[in-house]
Design an enzyme around this catalytic site. Structure first.
Site, mmCIF file in Angstrom:
data_model
loop_
_atom_site.group_PDB
_atom_site.id
_atom_site.type_symbol
_atom_site.label_atom_id
_atom_site.label_comp_id
_atom_site.label_asym_id
_atom_site.label_seq_id
_atom_site.Cartn_x
_atom_site.Cartn_y
_atom_site.Cartn_z
ATOM 1 N N GLU A 1 -9.603 -1.542 5.163
ATOM 2 C CA GLU A 1 -10.304 -1.278 6.416
ATOM 3 C C GLU A 1 -11.585 -2.115 6.498
ATOM 4 O O GLU A 1 -12.034 -2.674 5.493
ATOM 5 C CB GLU A 1 -10.637 0.220 6.489
ATOM 6 C CG GLU A 1 -9.409 1.132 6.521
ATOM 7 C CD GLU A 1 -8.703 1.158 7.881
ATOM 8 O OE1 GLU A 1 -8.695 0.131 8.587
ATOM 9 O OE2 GLU A 1 -8.136 2.217 8.227
ATOM 10 N N HIS B 1 -7.367 -4.614 9.882
ATOM 11 C CA HIS B 1 -7.048 -4.377 8.470
ATOM 12 C C HIS B 1 -5.752 -5.075 8.054
ATOM 13 O O HIS B 1 -4.853 -5.272 8.860
ATOM 14 C CB HIS B 1 -7.025 -2.881 8.119
ATOM 15 C CG HIS B 1 -5.878 -2.083 8.650
ATOM 16 N ND1 HIS B 1 -6.022 -1.052 9.531
ATOM 17 C CD2 HIS B 1 -4.544 -2.127 8.385
ATOM 18 C CE1 HIS B 1 -4.846 -0.514 9.788
ATOM 19 N NE2 HIS B 1 -3.932 -1.148 9.105
ATOM 20 N N ASP C 1 -7.791 -2.745 14.065
ATOM 21 C CA ASP C 1 -9.167 -2.965 13.608
ATOM 22 C C ASP C 1 -9.260 -4.135 12.632
ATOM 23 O O ASP C 1 -10.293 -4.338 11.998
ATOM 24 C CB ASP C 1 -9.739 -1.685 12.982
ATOM 25 C CG ASP C 1 -8.978 -1.245 11.724
ATOM 26 O OD1 ASP C 1 -8.007 -1.929 11.340
ATOM 27 O OD2 ASP C 1 -9.360 -0.217 11.132
ATOM 28 N N ASP D 1 0.825 -1.206 0.000
ATOM 29 C CA ASP D 1 0.000 0.000 0.000
ATOM 30 C C ASP D 1 0.863 1.261 0.000
ATOM 31 O O ASP D 1 2.088 1.189 0.125
ATOM 32 C CB ASP D 1 -0.956 -0.014 1.205
ATOM 33 C CG ASP D 1 -0.280 -0.444 2.509
ATOM 34 O OD1 ASP D 1 0.968 -0.440 2.563
ATOM 35 O OD2 ASP D 1 -0.987 -0.770 3.468
HETATM 36 C C1 GLP Z 1 -0.402 0.002 8.740
HETATM 37 C C2 GLP Z 1 -0.083 -0.706 7.396
HETATM 38 C C3 GLP Z 1 -0.366 -2.173 7.502
HETATM 39 C C4 GLP Z 1 0.174 -2.655 8.832
HETATM 40 C C5 GLP Z 1 -0.655 -2.120 9.955
HETATM 41 C C6 GLP Z 1 -0.106 -2.413 11.338
HETATM 42 O O1 GLP Z 1 -1.332 0.987 8.682
HETATM 43 N N1 GLP Z 1 -0.739 -0.191 6.245
HETATM 44 O O2 GLP Z 1 0.240 -2.857 6.406
HETATM 45 O O3 GLP Z 1 0.114 -4.057 8.894
HETATM 46 O O4 GLP Z 1 -0.957 -0.771 9.776
HETATM 47 O O5 GLP Z 1 0.957 -1.586 11.645
HETATM 48 P P1 GLP Z 1 2.034 -1.950 12.752
HETATM 49 O O6 GLP Z 1 2.790 -3.105 12.219
HETATM 50 O O7 GLP Z 1 2.889 -0.736 12.889
HETATM 51 O O8 GLP Z 1 1.275 -2.294 14.000
#
Ligand code: GLP
Length: 261
Positions: free
Chosen positions: A143, A138, A136, A67
């Site tokens: 989302e 995702h 959440d 992304d």
């Molecule tokens: C972000 C990314 C995701 C990631 C998630 C968790 O927003 N777009 O790919 O898996 O949120 O983030 P973190 O690994 O910092 O907890």
């Protein structure tokens, strides 16, 4: 779905890095799906170590990010293009241009999404996709309520995700873009092996719903239940909500040596 409960994030990162190393040794031109966020950073550190100490090469490999934010300044250090460059791409021997991110700066964002889907398909599809999970539920930036068949497209972030990600923007939620481009859940499900990582108690609820709850677009990661080869690597804290934790530990402890994740 295989659930592996590890003693520490470092142990989980090593397991994921070993799976990537095994793939690259068997298929040097493998296509890797790269995730951002804090969760996979240990995997990237472990891969850099394997590159430096054991000569693990990425020279023929390609990569696709999950992304990208829309509309950050081009050289913003928190754009996922910059994050991946800093955390993995620039630390190993990927060929120039071998790792792509969706183009969050394109004047025609829908065309950029289509182009990204085509590029993944032309590369032969993703062999191994690393995933984190949002609080959440995702994956990528899909989302809750994302179609489980979705392609790469524009999404609007939830307030929860913008609050979670504010830590990368000096705690300023207003600086976190509202819009993103993300591989869809349908795109992610086309990768041949999905490896989802989660560390810490704040992921426990989402992990339990992903693994043991119903397949449901309100919990996007639950779509992994539909995938023929999905591995969920969690530490003890992230595993705290799993009713069948003892069973997953038993299965992994009794895994034959010849069988990787
Ligand atoms: C972000 C990314 C995701 C990631 C998630 C968790 O927003 N777009 O790919 O898996 O949120 O983030 P973190 O690994 O910092 O907890």
């Amino acid at each position: 779905m295989e659930v592996v409960i590890v003693d520490s994030p470092a142990a989980g990162a090593d397991l994921a890095a070993d799976a990537i190393a095994q793939l690259l040794r068997a298929k040097p031109a493998a296509v890797l799906g790269l995730a951002t966020g804090s969760t996979p950073l240990g995997v990237y550190d472990a891969l850099v170590k394997l590159h430096e100490q054991e000569g693990l090469s990425f020279a023929q490999a390609r990569g696709f990010a999950l992304d990208e934010y829309v509309g950050l300044p081009a050289d913003h250090p928190e754009s996922y293009r910059e994050v991946l460059q800093r955390e993995i791409v620039g630390r190993v021997d990927f060929a120039p241009g071998a790792v792509r991110t969706p183009d969050g700066w394109a004047s025609d964002l829908s065309a950029a999404c289509l182009d990204y889907e085509e590029a993944i398909a032309e590369a032969g599809g993703v062999d191994l996709q690393i995933l984190g999970i949002g609080t959440d539920g995702h994956i990528g930036f899909n989302e809750p309520s994302s179609s489980l068949a979705s392609p790469t497209r524009v999404k609007t972030l939830t307030v929860e995700t913008r609050e979670d990600n504010a830590r990368f923007f000096d705690g300023d939620m207003a600086a976190v873009p509202k819009h993103v481009l993300t591989q869809g859940i349908g795109t992610i499900l086309r990768a041949r092996h999905l490896v989802l990582l989660a560390w810490g108690a704040n992921k426990a609820e989402a992990v339990a719903a992903t693994v043991e709850g119903p397949v449901n677009s309100m919990m996007p990661a639950s779509a992994l239940q539909l995938h023929p080869h999905a591995t969920i690597i969690v530490d003890d804290a992230a595993a705290a909500g799993l009713a069948q934790a003892d069973y997953y530990r038993y299965v992994f402890a009794n895994k034959p040596d010849w069988q990787g994740i």
